[in-house]
Design an enzyme around this catalytic site. Structure first.
Site, PDB file in Angstrom:
ATOM      1  N   ILE A 105       0.808  -1.226   0.080  1.00 47.15           N
ATOM      2  CA  ILE A 105       0.142  -0.089   0.042  1.00 47.15           C
ATOM      3  C   ILE A 105       0.570   1.338  -0.136  1.00 47.15           C
ATOM      4  CG2 ILE A 105      -1.773   1.040   1.475  1.00 47.15           C
ATOM      5  CD1 ILE A 105      -2.673  -1.235   2.320  1.00 47.15           C
ATOM      6  N   CYS A 106       0.779   2.186  -0.866  1.00 42.91           N
ATOM      7  CA  CYS A 106       1.397   3.298  -1.099  1.00 42.91           C
ATOM      8  C   CYS A 106       2.898   3.076  -1.264  1.00 42.91           C
ATOM      9  CB  CYS A 106       1.168   4.330   0.180  1.00 42.91           C
ATOM     10  SG  CYS A 106       1.900   5.988   0.156  1.00 42.91           S
ATOM     11  N   THR A 107       3.883   3.705  -0.611  1.00 40.65           N
ATOM     12  CA  THR A 107       5.266   3.096  -0.792  1.00 40.65           C
ATOM     13  C   THR A 107       5.481   1.871  -0.067  1.00 40.65           C
ATOM     14  OG1 THR A 107       5.540   4.377   1.662  1.00 40.65           O
ATOM     15  CG2 THR A 107       5.838   5.767  -0.417  1.00 40.65           C
ATOM     16  N   THR A 125       2.287   3.507  -7.200  1.00 40.55           N
ATOM     17  CA  THR A 125       2.979   3.834  -5.905  1.00 40.55           C
ATOM     18  C   THR A 125       2.230   5.261  -5.765  1.00 40.55           C
ATOM     19  OG1 THR A 125       4.693   3.950  -4.217  1.00 40.55           O
ATOM     20  CG2 THR A 125       5.125   4.856  -6.477  1.00 40.55           C
TER      21      THR A 125
END
Length: 317
Positions: A105-107, A125
């Site tokens: 998730i995300c980074t 990302t």
């Protein structure tokens, strides 16, 4: 029972574990709990978030014996200064051989990339770090304009709230669109976004430095149904066409024509996703010559035709 394991590292973003609410409310709406959610770390114990709050975790179990269906890696605020430990990377490599799916998730996608799990795969990302991911991991096909991406059982998402869309997509994959739609309603999500939806706003991306060029963009957005020549935009902000083109390009990095096409694309995409208007009508309302012209612009801008955007949007609800 589908077991979901969150592998937490020091400094994890609090927002990324908000995705656990998606699985929690799926259970609340089901006749029997479908998901089991557990927090792990390599050593176990208390793990501090980026905000400073701590979460109690269990020691990560041997992947072959864990029975975990889905491993999820939350992001951190700065993946460049907070690389994953060798133990974490080794664990994820082994876990990927036994779990049904892996997610960043995300980074958190950086951690999967460092572990080699994104090699040859498409990934997303947070937009702020997308270029860095592509530079660091050239074997990853970074799609920096996507809310989330799933490629051969490996899921990645854009930043922050995009993790909720990824989790809802997993629920839809497991239990169907009705279950995902019900959870989105319970979480008071105004719109459940499809994976192909852009994480950018064209107006934000252009970010002009002067009010004059911002006013030109505002004028263009209000009048997308018109031809919008350089002469008309220049006149709207009291500049000569030559001076307007020069200043516009210097401030936004794009020509006026390219910027206007981006605004048309964004407006058309939103109409396609949120309305039932025929594509011919949408093309006319957003200033494309005809449906064919809009299709060509979509292929250039998004890599898919308008019909594919509509199908994906309908499948998200």
């Amino acid at each position: 029972m589908h077991r979901i394991g969150y592998l937490l590292n020091e400094g994890f973003q609090v927002m990324t574990i908000a995705t656990q609410s998606v699985f929690e409310h799926t259970n609340l709406g089901a006749s029997a709990p479908f998901y089991s959610i557990e927090n792990y770390s390599i050593e176990g114990g208390e793990v501090r978030s980026s905000l400073g709050m701590s979460v109690s975790t269990q020691p990560a179990p041997p992947p072959a014996q864990s029975g975990i269906d889905t491993w999820i890696v939350p992001g951190v605020n700065d993946p460049l200064s907070s690389p994953a430990s060798p133990q974490t990377l080794a664990f994820l490599r082994e876990a990927s051989a036994h779990a049904r799916r892996m997610a960043g998730i995300c980074t958190g996608g950086f951690v999967l990339a460092e572990a080699g799990l994104l090699a040859g795969r498409r990934a997303s990302t947070h937009w702020f770090f997308a270029r860095e991911m592509q530079m660091r991991f050239p074997d990853v096909r970074v799609e920096d304009d996507r809310i989330y991406v799933e490629d051969s059982g490996v899921w990645t998402s854009a930043g922050m709230t995009a993790g909720l869309d990824l989790a809802l997509a997993m629920v839809e994959r497991d239990l169907g669109a009705d279950a995902a739609r019900s959870v989105a309603h319970k979480l008071v999500m105004h719109q459940r976004r499809s994976g192909g939806q852009s994480q950018h706003s064209e107006m934000l991306d252009l970010a002009p430095k002067s009010d004059r060029i911002q006013n030109a963009l505002d004028y263009a957005r209000r009048n997308l149904g018109r031809a919008l020549t350089v002469e008309e935009l220049a006149e709207a902000v009291h500049l000569s066409p030559r001076q307007f083109s020069r200043v516009f390009t210097a401030e936004t990095g794009q020509s006026p024509a390219r910027a206007v096409e981006g605004l048309r694309l964004e407006a058309a995409r939103l109409m396609i996703e949120r309305s039932t208007h025929p594509l011919d009508v949408i093309a006319r309302e957003t200033g494309f010559r005809d449906r064919r012209h809009m299709r060509e612009a979509f292929q250039r801008g998004f890599g898919v035709p308008p019909q594919a955007v509509r199908r994906e949007a309908r499948g998200a609800f």
